[in-house]
Design a protein around this motif. Sequence first.
Motif, PDB file in Angstrom:
ATOM      1  N   CYS A  59       0.387  -1.131   0.111  1.00  0.00           N
ATOM      2  CA  CYS A  59      -0.265   0.009  -0.639  1.00  0.00           C
ATOM      3  C   CYS A  59       1.159   1.278   0.186  1.00  0.00           C
ATOM      4  N   PRO A  60      -0.182   2.677  -0.224  1.00  0.00           N
ATOM      5  CA  PRO A  60       1.070   3.225  -0.924  1.00  0.00           C
ATOM      6  C   PRO A  60       1.174   4.426   1.129  1.00  0.00           C
ATOM      7  N   GLY A  61       0.509   3.924   1.755  1.00  0.00           N
ATOM      8  CA  GLY A  61       0.710   4.438   3.085  1.00  0.00           C
ATOM      9  C   GLY A  61       1.188   3.400   3.746  1.00  0.00           C
ATOM     10  N   SER A  62       1.938   4.483   5.023  1.00  0.00           N
ATOM     11  CA  SER A  62       2.546   3.655   6.588  1.00  0.00           C
ATOM     12  C   SER A  62       2.440   2.988   6.688  1.00  0.00           C
ATOM     13  N   GLN A  63       3.416   1.733   7.288  1.00  0.00           N
ATOM     14  CA  GLN A  63       3.383   0.393   7.731  1.00  0.00           C
ATOM     15  C   GLN A  63       4.728   0.484   8.463  1.00  0.00           C
ATOM     16  N   THR A  64       3.745  -0.424   9.533  1.00  0.00           N
ATOM     17  CA  THR A  64       5.189  -0.916  10.715  1.00  0.00           C
ATOM     18  C   THR A  64       6.002  -1.520  10.097  1.00  0.00           C
ATOM     19  N   SER A  65       5.988  -2.266   9.703  1.00  0.00           N
ATOM     20  CA  SER A  65       7.105  -3.588   8.612  1.00  0.00           C
ATOM     21  C   SER A  65       7.548  -2.521   7.569  1.00  0.00           C
ATOM     22  N   ALA A  66       7.198  -1.308   7.205  1.00  0.00           N
ATOM     23  CA  ALA A  66       7.760  -0.794   6.592  1.00  0.00           C
ATOM     24  C   ALA A  66       8.737   0.442   7.068  1.00  0.00           C
ATOM     25  N   VAL A  67       8.873   0.584   8.314  1.00  0.00           N
ATOM     26  CA  VAL A  67       9.220   0.990   9.252  1.00  0.00           C
ATOM     27  C   VAL A  67      10.678   0.895   9.682  1.00  0.00           C
ATOM     28  N   ASP A  90       9.555   9.934  16.160  1.00  0.00           N
ATOM     29  CA  ASP A  90       7.995  10.503  16.419  1.00  0.00           C
ATOM     30  C   ASP A  90       7.020   9.843  14.998  1.00  0.00           C
ATOM     31  N   TRP A  91       7.539  10.078  14.417  1.00  0.00           N
ATOM     32  CA  TRP A  91       6.006   8.838  13.643  1.00  0.00           C
ATOM     33  C   TRP A  91       5.822   8.251  14.727  1.00  0.00           C
ATOM     34  N   LEU A  92       6.629   7.001  15.252  1.00  0.00           N
ATOM     35  CA  LEU A  92       6.126   6.019  16.231  1.00  0.00           C
ATOM     36  C   LEU A  92       5.268   6.482  17.142  1.00  0.00           C
ATOM     37  N   THR A  93       5.457   7.481  17.787  1.00  0.00           N
ATOM     38  CA  THR A  93       4.468   7.872  19.017  1.00  0.00           C
ATOM     39  C   THR A  93       2.552   8.481  17.888  1.00  0.00           C
ATOM     40  N   THR A  94       2.616   8.092  16.896  1.00  0.00           N
ATOM     41  CA  THR A  94       1.533   8.874  16.269  1.00  0.00           C
ATOM     42  C   THR A  94       0.949   7.410  16.497  1.00  0.00           C
ATOM     43  N   ILE A  95       1.222   6.527  16.039  1.00  0.00           N
ATOM     44  CA  ILE A  95       0.570   5.054  16.275  1.00  0.00           C
ATOM     45  C   ILE A  95       0.475   3.872  17.854  1.00  0.00           C
ATOM     46  N   THR A  96       1.831   4.270  18.771  1.00  0.00           N
ATOM     47  CA  THR A  96       1.953   3.710  19.968  1.00  0.00           C
ATOM     48  C   THR A  96       0.367   3.411  20.729  1.00  0.00           C
ATOM     49  N   ASN A  97       0.270   2.150  20.610  1.00  0.00           N
ATOM     50  CA  ASN A  97      -0.676   1.938  22.051  1.00  0.00           C
ATOM     51  C   ASN A  97      -0.506   2.523  23.543  1.00  0.00           C
ATOM     52  N   PRO A  98      -2.051   3.047  23.787  1.00  0.00           N
ATOM     53  CA  PRO A  98      -1.494   2.880  25.354  1.00  0.00           C
ATOM     54  C   PRO A  98      -0.304   1.833  26.166  1.00  0.00           C
ATOM     55  N   LEU A 127       6.439  -6.656  16.235  1.00  0.00           N
ATOM     56  CA  LEU A 127       7.102  -5.764  15.601  1.00  0.00           C
ATOM     57  C   LEU A 127       7.874  -4.680  16.175  1.00  0.00           C
ATOM     58  N   THR A 128       7.808  -4.614  17.809  1.00  0.00           N
ATOM     59  CA  THR A 128       7.613  -3.693  18.576  1.00  0.00           C
ATOM     60  C   THR A 128       9.177  -3.878  19.236  1.00  0.00           C
ATOM     61  N   TYR A 129       9.602  -5.119  19.494  1.00  0.00           N
ATOM     62  CA  TYR A 129      10.467  -5.896  19.705  1.00  0.00           C
ATOM     63  C   TYR A 129      11.486  -5.386  18.311  1.00  0.00           C
ATOM     64  N   ALA A 130      11.938  -5.714  17.768  1.00  0.00           N
ATOM     65  CA  ALA A 130      12.495  -5.147  16.654  1.00  0.00           C
ATOM     66  C   ALA A 130      12.637  -3.650  15.838  1.00  0.00           C
ATOM     67  N   ILE A 131      12.235  -2.774  16.068  1.00  0.00           N
ATOM     68  CA  ILE A 131      12.034  -1.603  16.285  1.00  0.00           C
ATOM     69  C   ILE A 131      12.695  -0.715  17.563  1.00  0.00           C
ATOM     70  N   LYS A 147       9.441   3.444  27.202  1.00  0.00           N
ATOM     71  CA  LYS A 147       7.316   2.850  26.882  1.00  0.00           C
ATOM     72  C   LYS A 147       7.432   1.628  26.216  1.00  0.00           C
ATOM     73  N   ALA A 148       8.589   1.428  24.640  1.00  0.00           N
ATOM     74  CA  ALA A 148       8.306   0.217  24.411  1.00  0.00           C
ATOM     75  C   ALA A 148       8.899  -0.484  24.595  1.00  0.00           C
ATOM     76  N   THR A 149      10.673  -0.206  25.622  1.00  0.00           N
ATOM     77  CA  THR A 149      10.993  -0.717  25.807  1.00  0.00           C
ATOM     78  C   THR A 149      10.254  -1.728  26.862  1.00  0.00           C
ATOM     79  N   GLU A 150      10.105  -1.267  27.875  1.00  0.00           N
ATOM     80  CA  GLU A 150       9.024  -1.564  29.172  1.00  0.00           C
ATOM     81  C   GLU A 150       7.662  -2.835  28.142  1.00  0.00           C
ATOM     82  N   TRP A 151       7.523  -2.299  27.559  1.00  0.00           N
ATOM     83  CA  TRP A 151       5.989  -3.550  26.930  1.00  0.00           C
ATOM     84  C   TRP A 151       7.165  -4.623  26.255  1.00  0.00           C
TER      85      TRP A 151
END
Length: 283
Positions: A59-67, A90-98, A127-131, A147-151
């Motif tokens: 798809c043309p839109g942003s994807q976590t796997s593409a990042v 910065d982009w990751l903060t826009t898609i991150t869950n609580p 994918l959170t692990y790898a990023i 916070k991602a590391t805590e997850w």
Amino acid sequence: MTDLTAAEQFVLANARLIDRHRLAVLLHGAPADQVVDALVAYRTSDGGFGHALEPDVRCPGSQTSAVLHALDVLAAVDALDHPLVGEIGDWLTTITNPDGGVPTVLPSADGFPRAPWMVPAPDSGFLTYAIAGKLWQAGSTHPWLPKATEWCWTALEQADGVGGYTVKFALDFLDAVPDPARAAAAIERFRPALDGTGSLAVEGGTENEKITPITLSPHPGTPSRALFTADQLDADLDRLAAGQHDDGGWDVDYLHWSPGQALDWRGIATVQALTTLQANKHL
């Protein structure tokens, strides 16, 4: 013996521009700037990456796997100090869950060609692990990372009987996070999942699809190497070298679901095979 001339001809004939530039860096010392310039073409208007940079979501839109793929590309050419890494944070903060994790597939994939396993879902995924691992490797101080590391630690402590790519991405995190004792203990918990060759079966994958030791732990000197014997790693490097096809390229063993996706992955796999063989002094 690896045929470098045939491999280069395969990439020049078949691979994407970004992968041709990556091979030029690897084999000829070409400037990494050319890779970064090609990578920027995959950026999206919201600051992420898309446009099938990761070939299984087209798809043309942003994807976590593409990042994640963008970070892998930067790492491969020693460019994790590039400002793009901070912008990715910065982009990751826009898609991150609580809970601190990120979804594996975003809704922008809806209506576009994608692999059957790439189904949009809101839950935080592996994918959170790898990023997070790539940002630790980059030495990032971005506020997204704690916070991602805590997850990641929470998910690892709750993991029971996991296999396949969850283990691969978790090891990517554990190889980079600056907490060696805790990482070593977590790595050891994955040992029972390995078969006698040090490989992991991929549940739901193609027939006999496995993730082998050199894919699970591609870099010498990393903590995840503790899971494998020297004989297992050497045998897997021999297998990887022998996997060169008559046309000069390598392939992936997971599902080829479209001609474009399959050819994109072959270019990536060829560059990655040569990169791994060189890093392990097996080229």
